[in-house]
Write a protein that holds these residues in place. Structure first.
Motif, PDB file in Angstrom:
ATOM      1  N   ILE B 412      47.300  47.108  51.079  1.00 43.08           N
ATOM      2  CA  ILE B 412      47.426  46.136  51.773  1.00 43.08           C
ATOM      3  C   ILE B 412      46.218  45.953  52.726  1.00 43.08           C
ATOM      4  O   ILE B 412      45.657  46.811  53.353  1.00 43.08           O
ATOM      5  CB  ILE B 412      48.429  46.766  52.990  1.00 43.08           C
ATOM      6  CG1 ILE B 412      49.815  46.878  52.194  1.00 43.08           C
ATOM      7  CG2 ILE B 412      48.755  45.651  54.186  1.00 43.08           C
ATOM      8  CD1 ILE B 412      50.339  48.220  51.994  1.00 43.08           C
ATOM      9  N   VAL B 413      45.650  44.985  52.703  1.00 42.42           N
ATOM     10  CA  VAL B 413      44.383  44.555  53.128  1.00 42.42           C
ATOM     11  C   VAL B 413      44.960  43.101  54.052  1.00 42.42           C
ATOM     12  O   VAL B 413      44.578  42.125  53.606  1.00 42.42           O
ATOM     13  CB  VAL B 413      43.167  44.149  52.298  1.00 42.42           C
ATOM     14  CG1 VAL B 413      42.148  43.713  53.178  1.00 42.42           C
ATOM     15  CG2 VAL B 413      42.855  45.541  51.520  1.00 42.42           C
ATOM     16  N   ASP B 442      35.090  45.830  47.344  1.00 43.84           N
ATOM     17  CA  ASP B 442      35.220  44.217  46.884  1.00 43.84           C
ATOM     18  C   ASP B 442      36.536  44.194  46.180  1.00 43.84           C
ATOM     19  O   ASP B 442      37.062  43.245  45.733  1.00 43.84           O
ATOM     20  CB  ASP B 442      34.233  43.647  46.078  1.00 43.84           C
ATOM     21  CG  ASP B 442      32.877  43.803  46.817  1.00 43.84           C
ATOM     22  OD1 ASP B 442      32.848  43.613  48.019  1.00 43.84           O
ATOM     23  OD2 ASP B 442      31.793  43.997  46.277  1.00 43.84           O
ATOM     24  N   GLN B 443      37.026  45.342  45.807  1.00 39.09           N
ATOM     25  CA  GLN B 443      38.167  45.261  45.005  1.00 39.09           C
ATOM     26  C   GLN B 443      39.497  45.628  45.729  1.00 39.09           C
ATOM     27  O   GLN B 443      40.746  46.295  45.155  1.00 39.09           O
ATOM     28  CB  GLN B 443      38.195  46.148  43.642  1.00 39.09           C
ATOM     29  CG  GLN B 443      36.948  45.950  42.831  1.00 39.09           C
ATOM     30  CD  GLN B 443      36.515  47.057  42.044  1.00 39.09           C
ATOM     31  OE1 GLN B 443      37.484  47.495  41.553  1.00 39.09           O
ATOM     32  NE2 GLN B 443      35.419  47.290  41.702  1.00 39.09           N
ATOM     33  N   ASP B 447      45.373  44.178  42.158  1.00 40.04           N
ATOM     34  CA  ASP B 447      46.757  44.816  41.916  1.00 40.04           C
ATOM     35  C   ASP B 447      46.491  46.033  41.338  1.00 40.04           C
ATOM     36  O   ASP B 447      45.615  46.115  40.289  1.00 40.04           O
ATOM     37  CB  ASP B 447      47.358  43.735  41.049  1.00 40.04           C
ATOM     38  CG  ASP B 447      48.244  42.812  41.823  1.00 40.04           C
ATOM     39  OD1 ASP B 447      48.173  42.674  43.023  1.00 40.04           O
ATOM     40  OD2 ASP B 447      48.959  42.186  41.168  1.00 40.04           O
ATOM     41  N   LYS B 448      47.373  46.838  41.579  1.00 40.92           N
ATOM     42  CA  LYS B 448      47.124  48.085  40.839  1.00 40.92           C
ATOM     43  C   LYS B 448      48.283  48.382  39.961  1.00 40.92           C
ATOM     44  O   LYS B 448      49.358  47.745  39.902  1.00 40.92           O
ATOM     45  CB  LYS B 448      47.117  49.330  41.516  1.00 40.92           C
ATOM     46  CG  LYS B 448      45.867  49.529  42.543  1.00 40.92           C
ATOM     47  CD  LYS B 448      45.412  50.988  42.472  1.00 40.92           C
ATOM     48  CE  LYS B 448      44.618  51.162  43.906  1.00 40.92           C
ATOM     49  NZ  LYS B 448      45.178  52.020  44.654  1.00 40.92           N
ATOM     50  N   ARG B 449      48.442  49.323  38.837  1.00 45.83           N
ATOM     51  CA  ARG B 449      49.661  49.498  38.256  1.00 45.83           C
ATOM     52  C   ARG B 449      50.805  49.859  39.181  1.00 45.83           C
ATOM     53  O   ARG B 449      50.872  50.933  39.535  1.00 45.83           O
ATOM     54  CB  ARG B 449      49.253  50.474  37.033  1.00 45.83           C
ATOM     55  CG  ARG B 449      50.047  50.269  35.949  1.00 45.83           C
ATOM     56  CD  ARG B 449      49.431  51.268  34.832  1.00 45.83           C
ATOM     57  NE  ARG B 449      48.883  52.431  35.647  1.00 45.83           N
ATOM     58  CZ  ARG B 449      48.700  53.622  35.376  1.00 45.83           C
ATOM     59  NH1 ARG B 449      49.619  54.127  34.340  1.00 45.83           N
ATOM     60  NH2 ARG B 449      48.485  54.728  35.978  1.00 45.83           N
ATOM     61  N   ALA B 450      51.937  48.899  38.887  1.00 44.19           N
ATOM     62  CA  ALA B 450      53.175  49.407  39.667  1.00 44.19           C
ATOM     63  C   ALA B 450      54.085  49.909  38.623  1.00 44.19           C
ATOM     64  O   ALA B 450      55.002  50.416  38.921  1.00 44.19           O
ATOM     65  CB  ALA B 450      53.763  48.280  40.237  1.00 44.19           C
ATOM     66  N   VAL B 451      53.757  49.647  37.352  1.00 49.90           N
ATOM     67  CA  VAL B 451      54.718  50.091  36.204  1.00 49.90           C
ATOM     68  C   VAL B 451      53.888  50.994  35.485  1.00 49.90           C
ATOM     69  O   VAL B 451      52.444  50.657  35.403  1.00 49.90           O
ATOM     70  CB  VAL B 451      55.271  49.035  35.256  1.00 49.90           C
ATOM     71  CG1 VAL B 451      56.158  48.233  36.168  1.00 49.90           C
ATOM     72  CG2 VAL B 451      54.363  48.024  34.815  1.00 49.90           C
ATOM     73  N   HIS B 452      54.505  51.624  34.368  1.00 43.34           N
ATOM     74  CA  HIS B 452      53.926  52.556  33.762  1.00 43.34           C
ATOM     75  C   HIS B 452      53.499  52.424  32.352  1.00 43.34           C
ATOM     76  O   HIS B 452      53.627  53.096  31.400  1.00 43.34           O
ATOM     77  CB  HIS B 452      54.248  53.887  33.826  1.00 43.34           C
ATOM     78  CG  HIS B 452      53.903  54.460  34.992  1.00 43.34           C
ATOM     79  ND1 HIS B 452      53.289  55.895  35.240  1.00 43.34           N
ATOM     80  CD2 HIS B 452      53.690  54.121  36.265  1.00 43.34           C
ATOM     81  CE1 HIS B 452      52.714  55.961  36.397  1.00 43.34           C
ATOM     82  NE2 HIS B 452      52.946  55.011  37.034  1.00 43.34           N
TER      83      HIS B 452
END
Lengths: 460, 462
Positions: B412-413, B442-443, B447-452
């Protein structure tokens, strides 16, 4: 192509969202429970007054029309798999819908079954009386709410995650609660003895009448067919006006038993979440995998697997065949005020093959357990009570077969507690030092996100 | 869906005795204190002993209430019944409180004589009632601003203590609450009064332009320049705050260093305003209004200050077709008084505790822009653990839909995030953490992985 999805829980809705992201197919989501997707994990918070129903909806109501996802409020009575047709129950009544009325039938090209679960009942006498309910749907919550008026005591049967949530709910309204738990300690088929004992303590601190080693014998009703009392296997009789059945759930597939679908306990699916019928998929709580990945069960009724399955099925349906591999097991819960997180494999009995490092604080409100195999000293699981660890770090350690010595040295990387929290990981390091006689020389500064980032990017 | 279909469960008994007789006693004692202040408006009970009794009653009553509410409970999240109480769900009592507060601000800003303030001669009424404290602190009679400052500080201290009880299990909240209490009590209240006693130029050293919109007004600049070494120091300090200290701290820690650790408006919002944080509007529409409004106020503040400085250096009050004195007058009226005071605090019980900070504060706007584009701060999410329950969004006082990010596994930014850390505290699954990191600056929003599903297959992202 028209894709029909039965069920607007997390699995069905995730499938719908991803199909929309990936394609322009026509999508219809059918639910008999609510018009719009809400988070059923938050049912307890509505009852406790933390949130309103509308706060549990992750998307605003205009989201669905904007994304061209059709919603139907209705109950599917039967499915004609030969002609790809859903037939709706005609006398389904719901007076709280703002959606247009369900049609009599609906044609589909692909069907996703996301039917969810139902509470287990084990043939107890009186289990179908009034005032006997599980807690899974919005309707269950409304029943619970209605019956809370003038409720003098609630009895909860079963010591699982829903059971303790229900206890917390009643407790928030200062309604006395008795919990009947078959096991000799709370959830001890999942939690190791020490952690399980912490939960027992937590329940009793709240003045909840927790009866371990106790089974339900019978639910006694009055003339109006309402539950008024339960009898236990110890001969005790407990007056109550509500009985919560929380001894687990099973896939909600009873109504499809006579269909051509291959059904065991759940709807059987392959690694693409396809059923035995062409173009029909099953996801979420109702799906049973033919061959789950090692370390995973064939039915996993948890929130995130529903989400993953929804996404996986969406890809396959949209022409990118994708196997369902949920990765290393994880889960979380909250037992009153104690948060619980698990990553990887934490057996109930730490056997000869495994050993574990365990620390708990003096009040038994927090603990950290790390399990590793005795022969190659490789870490296989993390169990946290009242302490937060970072999932991606724990997962990487497990996936990379990291030796316990290395994990203990870099344990600070897993820290996910709020800033300024005490360094609980240090306590576990002390346990390790005492146990092995080795001295840990940390190479990383505490609470530096940059170290975590570097670690996660590092290839092995 | 019509909300009344799933009522806030009014059928049943959502009102167990959340407030017991001891707490009612606490409220009663505090109301006696408040009542003494009200009667002082009519010059009744106008003695030092009644003043101290009044202050003592408010303190004792509030503390008794807070102690009773949380003592004996197990440390943890205390939001039971928040949506059942009229006081916290815009019920009748909330409206009464809102109107009372609003009225107080209207009188304070525009009709101080009704509170007893006299520009000539001795004050009477409520203002005079505060003379004992004013004399003790700075050896001068009270003004309406002294009354306001005292009550404001008292609210932060007392409700700050209540907040400390409530979040006693969380050191982040303990420390930042002690911090806002300290900055209000010592830096904003006691120190300036003490300096006045010494006939030195006084200033709230943490109150920064553009929140402190009159910092560059002619009378303030003259006062500081003529104020000897201390005055010059204050001038330099004020400018250094804007140009150096604030950007540096925001770069390292995000705007929270100011908004929820130092600022007085933030301090009141986080303490007295805490019971109303869930009333902030989370809709997309509100977010759109917020962005136009808060940046609009920032532009207004910058233009107004530019004109004021132009006038200061050139001596010409006419800038193009506008009179700089009249523009600054309008700013003071619309923004300084009406928005930040009347709406900002008066509407706590109706629109939530950060209305001003979210929709109006030009300081928050500047810090927010920096936080979004040039800061190490973000809230990280813990892999796939989010269960989309909505506690984080509900209790976000800035109306950020935190869940929308958390369930995607995204950091959350957000410009508006004041870093209060309540989202992380109320999360029942330990999903959120406030963090500062340089390496991926800068990143932060990737999105990060929310599923595996493993990356190398189809690279599913949240």
């Amino acid at each position: 192509m028209h894709i029909a999805i039965i069920g607007n829980g997390i699995s069905g809705i995730t499938a719908a969202r991803y199909i929309r992201k990936l394609s322009g197919h026509k999508i219809t989501v059918i639910s008999r429970e609510t018009d719009f997707f809400f988070s059923r994990t938050a049912l307890m918070y509505i009852y406790m007054g933390h949130m309103r129903f509308k706060d549990t909806k992750p998307y605003e109501d205009h989201f669905w029309e904007k994304n061209d996802i059709n919603l139907i409020r209705g109950s599917v009575a039967s499915i004609d798999f030969d002609s790809n047709t859903l037939h709706f129950e005609q006398d389904f009544i719901c007076n709280d819908s703002v959606l247009s009325k369900a049609p009599s039938h609906l044609q589909y090209d692909r069907l996703i079954l996301a039917l969810g679960s139902s509470p287990n009942k084990f043939g107890w006498p009186g289990q179908d009386l009034q005032r006997v309910h599980g807690l899974y749907t919005m309707q269950d919550l409304m029943q619970m709410e209605k019956l809370s008026k003038d409720l003098e005591r609630a009895v909860i049967v079963g010591g699982g995650l829903i059971g303790i949530e229900m206890a917390e709910m009643f407790h928030s309204r200062k309604i006395p609660v008795t919990m009947l738990v078959r096991e000799s300690s709370f959830w001890d088929m999942v939690l190791p003895a020490e952690e399980s004992a912490m939960v027992n303590q937590q329940i009793r601190i709240q003045d909840i009448d927790l009866r371990l080693d106790t089974e339900l014998e019978e639910i006694v009703g009055n003339d109006q067919g309402q539950a008024v009392r339960v009898k236990t296997n110890h001969g005790d009789s407990i007056d109550c006006q509500y009985v919560g059945l929380t001894a687990g759930v099973h896939p909600n597939v009873q109504w499809l038993k006579d269909s051509p679908l291959d059904i065991d306990r759940g709807i059987l699916v392959n690694e693409y979440l396809q059923t035995n019928l062409n173009g029909v998929y099953a996801i979420g709580d109702c799906a049973q995998l033919h061959a789950p990945d090692p370390g995973r069960k064939n039915i996993e009724a948890v929130w995130y697997t529903g989400r993953m399955m929804g996404e996986t099925a969406a890809y396959t349906i949209c022409g990118v065949p994708t196997e369902y591999h949920p990765g290393i097991w994880f889960n979380s819960a909250k037992f009153f005020d104690i948060e619980y997180q698990v990553y990887g494999n934490v057996p109930v009995d730490i056997s000869d093959d495994h050993d574990s490092l365990f620390w708990q604080d003096d009040d038994r409100e927090r603990s950290i357990r790390i399990v590793y195999s005795t022969d190659d000293q490789v870490v296989i699981g993390f169990n946290l009570m009242g302490v937060r660890f970072r999932q991606e770090v724990c997962e990487k350690w497990i996936r990379d077969h990291t030796p316990i010595a290395e994990v203990m040295r870099d344990l600070v990387l897993a820290n996910f507690d709020p800033e300024f929290s005490p360094y609980y990981h240090r306590k576990l390091q002390e346990v390790y030092e005492q146990k092995t006689g080795k001295v840990i020389e940390p190479q990383l500064k505490p609470r530096r996100f940059d170290s975590v980032f570097k670690f996660l990017k590092k290839e092995v | 869906m019509k909300e009344e279909i799933y009522p806030s469960m009014s059928l049943a008994n959502p009102h167990p005795p959340f407030v017991d007789w001891v707490q009612k006693l606490g409220v009663g004692i505090a109301l006696v204190g408040l009542g003494l202040m009200l009667v002082s408006l009519f010059n009744l009970a106008q003695t030092p002993s009644f003043f101290w009794i009044s202050l003592g009653c408010m303190t004792a009553g509030t503390l008794l209430f807070a102690w009773r509410q949380y003592a004996g409970t197990h440390p943890g999240i205390k939001n039971n019944g928040v949506w059942f109480s009229g006081m916290t769900t815009r019920g009748l009592i909330a409206w009464i409180a809102g109107i009372f507060l609003t009225l107080f601000y209207v009188l304070l800003y525009w009709y101080p004589e009704t509170l007893g303030f006299r520009s000539e001669g001795e004050s009477t009424g409520l203002v005079a009632f505060f003379n004992p404290l004013s004399m003790a602190l700075k050896n001068q009679p009270a003004t309406q601003w002294f009354v306001y400052g005292t009550l404001y500080t008292l609210a932060i201290v007392l409700f700050g203590v209540k907040f400390l009880f409530k979040y006693r299990h969380n050191r982040y909240h303990i420390l930042r609450t002690i911090s806002v209490i300290f900055f209000q009590l010592v830096i904003a209240f006691l120190l300036p009064e003490f300096l006045e006693r010494l006939n030195q130029p006084s200033m709230d050293l943490k109150n920064m332009w553009p929140l402190n919109y009159y910092f560059f007004f002619d009378w303030n600049l003259d006062r500081l320049i003529q104020g000897g070494n201390l005055g010059i120091f204050m001038l330099v300090w004020g400018i250094a705050l804007i140009l150096v200290i604030s950007p540096a701290l925001t770069y390292f820690y995000g705007k929270r260093w100011y908004c929820s650790w130092v600022c007085g408006c933030g301090g009141l919002a986080e303490t007295a305003g805490d019971p109303y944080r869930h009333l902030s509007d989370k809709s997309l529409k509100a977010w759109k209004i917020e962005r136009w409004l808060v940046h609009g106020v920032l532009v207004f503040a910058v233009v107004m200050t530019g004109m004021v400085l132009y006038t200061y250096f050139t001596g010409s009050s006419q800038v193009l077709f506008l009179n700089s004195y009249s523009v600054r007058g309008w700013y003071g009226f619309l923004i300084g008084a009406a928005f930040s005071g009347v709406v900002g605090v008066g509407f706590y019980p109706l629109m939530g505790n950060r209305v001003w900070c979210r929709f109006g504060c030009p300081m928050a706007a500047i810090l927010g822009l920096q936080q979004k584009f040039f800061s190490r701060f973000r809230i990280t999410t813990n892999g796939g653990q989010c269960i989309s329950c909505g506690n984080c969004s509900t209790y976000c006082e800035m109306g950020i839909d935190v869940r929308a990010y958390a369930q995607k596994g995204q950091n959350i930014v957000r410009a508006s995030c004041v870093g209060c850390g309540i989202c992380a505290a109320v999360c029942p699954r330990g999903v959120l953490r406030l963090e500062n990191g340089k390496i991926d600056i800068d990143q932060r929003t990737t999105d990060k992985r929310a599923v595996h599903i493993p990356y190398d297959e189809v690279g599913l992202m949240g």
